[in-house]
Design a protein around this motif. Structure first.
Motif, PDB file in Angstrom:
ATOM      1  N   LEU A 168       0.892  -1.338   0.055  1.00  0.00           N
ATOM      2  CA  LEU A 168       0.166   0.032   0.008  1.00  0.00           C
ATOM      3  C   LEU A 168       1.066   1.164  -0.013  1.00  0.00           C
ATOM      4  O   LEU A 168       0.256   2.427  -0.102  1.00  0.00           O
ATOM      5  N   GLY A 169       2.256   0.882   0.173  1.00  0.00           N
ATOM      6  CA  GLY A 169       3.074   2.191   0.284  1.00  0.00           C
ATOM      7  C   GLY A 169       3.155   2.939   1.633  1.00  0.00           C
ATOM      8  O   GLY A 169       3.823   3.849   1.855  1.00  0.00           O
ATOM      9  N   GLU A 170       2.653   1.883   2.698  1.00  0.00           N
ATOM     10  CA  GLU A 170       2.705   2.521   4.036  1.00  0.00           C
ATOM     11  C   GLU A 170       4.140   2.068   4.596  1.00  0.00           C
ATOM     12  O   GLU A 170       4.511   1.115   4.436  1.00  0.00           O
ATOM     13  N   THR A 171       4.472   2.511   5.794  1.00  0.00           N
ATOM     14  CA  THR A 171       5.712   2.335   6.486  1.00  0.00           C
ATOM     15  C   THR A 171       5.471   1.167   7.457  1.00  0.00           C
ATOM     16  O   THR A 171       4.364   1.253   8.268  1.00  0.00           O
ATOM     17  N   VAL A 172       6.520   0.313   7.494  1.00  0.00           N
ATOM     18  CA  VAL A 172       6.472  -0.612   8.311  1.00  0.00           C
ATOM     19  C   VAL A 172       7.477  -0.402   9.149  1.00  0.00           C
ATOM     20  O   VAL A 172       8.785  -0.208   8.535  1.00  0.00           O
ATOM     21  N   HIS A 173       7.559  -0.532  10.742  1.00  0.00           N
ATOM     22  CA  HIS A 173       8.403  -0.270  11.330  1.00  0.00           C
ATOM     23  C   HIS A 173       9.102  -1.657  12.225  1.00  0.00           C
ATOM     24  O   HIS A 173       8.334  -2.537  12.751  1.00  0.00           O
ATOM     25  N   ALA A 174      10.449  -1.964  12.133  1.00  0.00           N
ATOM     26  CA  ALA A 174      10.874  -2.947  12.632  1.00  0.00           C
ATOM     27  C   ALA A 174      11.597  -2.658  14.158  1.00  0.00           C
ATOM     28  O   ALA A 174      12.120  -1.625  14.451  1.00  0.00           O
ATOM     29  N   VAL A 175      11.126  -3.720  14.990  1.00  0.00           N
ATOM     30  CA  VAL A 175      11.903  -3.759  16.509  1.00  0.00           C
ATOM     31  C   VAL A 175      12.436  -4.947  16.559  1.00  0.00           C
ATOM     32  O   VAL A 175      12.632  -5.945  15.826  1.00  0.00           O
ATOM     33  N   PRO A 176      13.405  -4.996  17.625  1.00  0.00           N
ATOM     34  CA  PRO A 176      14.274  -6.477  17.687  1.00  0.00           C
ATOM     35  C   PRO A 176      13.495  -7.573  17.971  1.00  0.00           C
ATOM     36  O   PRO A 176      12.646  -7.374  18.945  1.00  0.00           O
ATOM     37  N   GLY A 177      13.485  -8.533  17.253  1.00  0.00           N
ATOM     38  CA  GLY A 177      13.130  -9.897  17.460  1.00  0.00           C
ATOM     39  C   GLY A 177      13.693 -10.473  18.573  1.00  0.00           C
ATOM     40  O   GLY A 177      14.672  -9.909  19.250  1.00  0.00           O
ATOM     41  N   ASP A 178      13.487 -11.738  18.505  1.00  0.00           N
ATOM     42  CA  ASP A 178      14.037 -12.966  19.640  1.00  0.00           C
ATOM     43  C   ASP A 178      14.192 -14.308  19.087  1.00  0.00           C
ATOM     44  O   ASP A 178      13.314 -14.644  18.169  1.00  0.00           O
ATOM     45  N   PRO A 179      15.503 -14.849  19.122  1.00  0.00           N
ATOM     46  CA  PRO A 179      15.701 -16.083  18.343  1.00  0.00           C
ATOM     47  C   PRO A 179      14.653 -17.102  18.881  1.00  0.00           C
ATOM     48  O   PRO A 179      14.278 -18.103  18.136  1.00  0.00           O
ATOM     49  N   ALA A 180      14.101 -16.999  20.045  1.00  0.00           N
ATOM     50  CA  ALA A 180      13.175 -17.757  20.712  1.00  0.00           C
ATOM     51  C   ALA A 180      11.929 -18.047  19.664  1.00  0.00           C
ATOM     52  O   ALA A 180      11.006 -18.914  20.020  1.00  0.00           O
ATOM     53  N   ALA A 181      11.632 -16.708  19.233  1.00  0.00           N
ATOM     54  CA  ALA A 181      10.510 -16.710  18.131  1.00  0.00           C
ATOM     55  C   ALA A 181      10.494 -17.483  16.906  1.00  0.00           C
ATOM     56  O   ALA A 181       9.696 -17.180  16.120  1.00  0.00           O
ATOM     57  N   MET A 182      11.597 -18.210  17.078  1.00  0.00           N
ATOM     58  CA  MET A 182      11.976 -19.051  15.633  1.00  0.00           C
ATOM     59  C   MET A 182      10.576 -19.850  15.130  1.00  0.00           C
ATOM     60  O   MET A 182       9.814 -20.143  16.051  1.00  0.00           O
ATOM     61  N   LYS A 183      10.378 -19.768  14.031  1.00  0.00           N
ATOM     62  CA  LYS A 183       9.508 -20.643  13.210  1.00  0.00           C
ATOM     63  C   LYS A 183      10.032 -22.092  12.947  1.00  0.00           C
ATOM     64  O   LYS A 183      11.068 -22.262  12.695  1.00  0.00           O
ATOM     65  N   VAL A 184       8.853 -22.999  13.375  1.00  0.00           N
ATOM     66  CA  VAL A 184       9.393 -24.442  13.030  1.00  0.00           C
ATOM     67  C   VAL A 184       8.649 -24.613  11.797  1.00  0.00           C
ATOM     68  O   VAL A 184       7.616 -24.754  11.493  1.00  0.00           O
ATOM     69  N   THR A 185       9.673 -24.933  10.909  1.00  0.00           N
ATOM     70  CA  THR A 185       9.426 -25.367   9.443  1.00  0.00           C
ATOM     71  C   THR A 185       9.652 -26.645   9.035  1.00  0.00           C
ATOM     72  O   THR A 185       9.024 -27.317   8.633  1.00  0.00           O
ATOM     73  N   THR A 186      10.962 -27.024   9.619  1.00  0.00           N
ATOM     74  CA  THR A 186      11.573 -28.448   9.161  1.00  0.00           C
ATOM     75  C   THR A 186      11.602 -29.116  10.471  1.00  0.00           C
ATOM     76  O   THR A 186      11.690 -28.730  11.514  1.00  0.00           O
ATOM     77  N   PRO A 187      11.862 -30.683  10.105  1.00  0.00           N
ATOM     78  CA  PRO A 187      12.215 -31.499  11.232  1.00  0.00           C
ATOM     79  C   PRO A 187      13.249 -30.961  12.086  1.00  0.00           C
ATOM     80  O   PRO A 187      13.264 -31.153  13.398  1.00  0.00           O
ATOM     81  N   TRP A 188      14.267 -30.456  11.552  1.00  0.00           N
ATOM     82  CA  TRP A 188      15.675 -30.075  12.337  1.00  0.00           C
ATOM     83  C   TRP A 188      14.908 -28.650  13.309  1.00  0.00           C
ATOM     84  O   TRP A 188      15.148 -28.907  14.466  1.00  0.00           O
ATOM     85  N   ASP A 189      14.088 -27.818  12.863  1.00  0.00           N
ATOM     86  CA  ASP A 189      13.469 -26.889  13.740  1.00  0.00           C
ATOM     87  C   ASP A 189      12.840 -27.462  14.935  1.00  0.00           C
ATOM     88  O   ASP A 189      12.796 -27.126  16.072  1.00  0.00           O
ATOM     89  N   HIS A 190      12.082 -28.429  14.422  1.00  0.00           N
ATOM     90  CA  HIS A 190      11.183 -29.093  15.689  1.00  0.00           C
ATOM     91  C   HIS A 190      11.977 -29.690  16.451  1.00  0.00           C
ATOM     92  O   HIS A 190      11.790 -29.718  17.780  1.00  0.00           O
ATOM     93  N   ARG A 191      13.198 -30.425  16.139  1.00  0.00           N
ATOM     94  CA  ARG A 191      14.137 -31.018  17.011  1.00  0.00           C
ATOM     95  C   ARG A 191      14.532 -29.883  18.006  1.00  0.00           C
ATOM     96  O   ARG A 191      14.932 -30.040  19.313  1.00  0.00           O
ATOM     97  N   LEU A 192      15.092 -28.746  17.279  1.00  0.00           N
ATOM     98  CA  LEU A 192      15.626 -27.785  18.095  1.00  0.00           C
ATOM     99  C   LEU A 192      14.557 -27.256  19.229  1.00  0.00           C
ATOM    100  O   LEU A 192      14.949 -26.807  20.337  1.00  0.00           O
ATOM    101  N   ALA A 193      13.403 -26.988  18.718  1.00  0.00           N
ATOM    102  CA  ALA A 193      12.349 -26.501  19.591  1.00  0.00           C
ATOM    103  C   ALA A 193      12.109 -27.521  20.860  1.00  0.00           C
ATOM    104  O   ALA A 193      11.997 -26.840  21.885  1.00  0.00           O
ATOM    105  N   ASP A 194      12.202 -28.558  20.537  1.00  0.00           N
ATOM    106  CA  ASP A 194      11.923 -29.725  21.541  1.00  0.00           C
ATOM    107  C   ASP A 194      12.907 -29.686  22.610  1.00  0.00           C
ATOM    108  O   ASP A 194      12.830 -29.679  23.895  1.00  0.00           O
ATOM    109  N   HIS A 195      14.161 -29.402  22.148  1.00  0.00           N
ATOM    110  CA  HIS A 195      15.285 -29.321  22.851  1.00  0.00           C
ATOM    111  C   HIS A 195      15.461 -28.083  23.871  1.00  0.00           C
ATOM    112  O   HIS A 195      15.674 -28.119  25.231  1.00  0.00           O
ATOM    113  N   LEU A 196      14.792 -27.043  23.265  1.00  0.00           N
ATOM    114  CA  LEU A 196      14.926 -25.788  23.988  1.00  0.00           C
ATOM    115  C   LEU A 196      13.885 -26.045  25.216  1.00  0.00           C
ATOM    116  O   LEU A 196      14.116 -25.310  26.202  1.00  0.00           O
TER     117      LEU A 196
END
Ligand code: CTP
Ligand code: MG
Length: 248
Positions: free
Chosen positions: A214-242
């Motif tokens: 739309l041409g509107e401004t989007v503002h970025a703030v610091p994220g957090d590694p713990a907000a990782m997205k579980v996409t692959t089996p590897w991510d799933h293993r990592l999330a389980d371990h965490l």
């Protein structure tokens, strides 16, 4: 003035390949959808959650989330459509100006959309998102940013590669960011962005992308590694371990 979170959870989880839709796959013994919703509510700043689930699992999601301030409805064919379905509940499903796509199955309207101050959109596939990140995004919207995304710097070197696998260019990673959720919006802006996308038949992998269109401004703030997205089996293993690390 309330804060409502929309949780797209209607994906099939092809890349995870767990044999059931990803939002229902457990991380540390608890379905990702339940963890994502409970993380939002634990922030203390979210009043209501609207979940877009696979049509055949709407009732199951409702059972899993019983006792929480949650509306569950059926999502759509892609993530953008699922978010729009959930926004339909937020703004009144009967709204004649609304554009509704997908296999919509309206839940009870959350209320008058104009009374909502902030809308968050948060992937069910980010089950370990810290409540503090939810608070930070809401705060940034309340401070006047009408579209807010949490981002992380990119650690790997990034290259553009052609169809033959040959490197075309090395991209300057210092200006790149990896984007997470929850993303926060002024309700009017998010709805306008989704309606424009629906009218154009456009989809995006995140909601901020529709606001940018739309041409509107989007503002970025610091994220957090713990907000990782579980996409692959590897991510799933990592999330389980965490999770197991946290309780050990
Ligand atoms: N999503 C949704 N509706 C869809 C597709 C995706 O609500 N039709 C949701 C997913 O449930 C997830 C989020 O959007 O919470 C992010 O999408 P993604 O990680 O791609 O999940 P899936 O689409 O389920 O996974 P895949 O692309 O591997 O099939
Ligand atoms: Mg997907």
């Amino acid at each position: 003035m309330s804060v409502v979170a929309v949780v797209p959870a209607a994906g099939s989880g092809q890349r995870l390949g767990a044999g059931e839709p990803k939002a229902f796959v457990p991380v540390g013994g608890v379905p990702m959808l339940v963890r994502a919703v409970d993380g939002l509510l634990a922030s203390g700043v979210v009043d209501h959650v609207v979940v877009a689930a696979p049509a055949e699992l709407v009732d199951r999601a409702g059972e899993l989330l019983r006792g929480r301030p949650v509306t569950v409805l059926a999502g759509g064919a892609d993530r953008t459509a699922s978010v729009l379905c959930a926004l339909g509940a937020l703004h009144g499903v009967g709204d004649p100006n609304g554009v509704h796509t997908g296999d919509e199955r309206p839940g009870p309207p959350v209320g008058d959309g104009s009374a909502v101050e902030v809308v968050l959109v948060h992937d069910a596939a980010r089950p370990l998102t810290p409540p503090a990140l939810v608070m930070a995004v809401v705060e940034a919207v309340r401070a006047g940013h009408r579209a807010v995304i949490p981002v992380l710097p990119v650690a790997d070197t990034i290259k553009r590669v052609d169809e033959d696998g040959d490197v075309v260019a090395t991209v300057d990673r210092s200006v790149l960011r990896a984007v997470q959720t929850p993303q926060g919006f002024a309700p009017e802006l998010l709805l306008r962005a989704h309606r424009a996308a629906a009218a154009a038949g456009a989809a995006a992998t995140d909601d901020a992308g529709l606001v940018e269109a739309l041409g509107e401004t989007v503002h970025a703030v610091p994220g957090d590694p713990a907000a990782m997205k579980v996409t692959t089996p590897w991510d799933h293993r990592l999330a389980d371990h965490l999770v197991n690390d946290a309780v050990a």
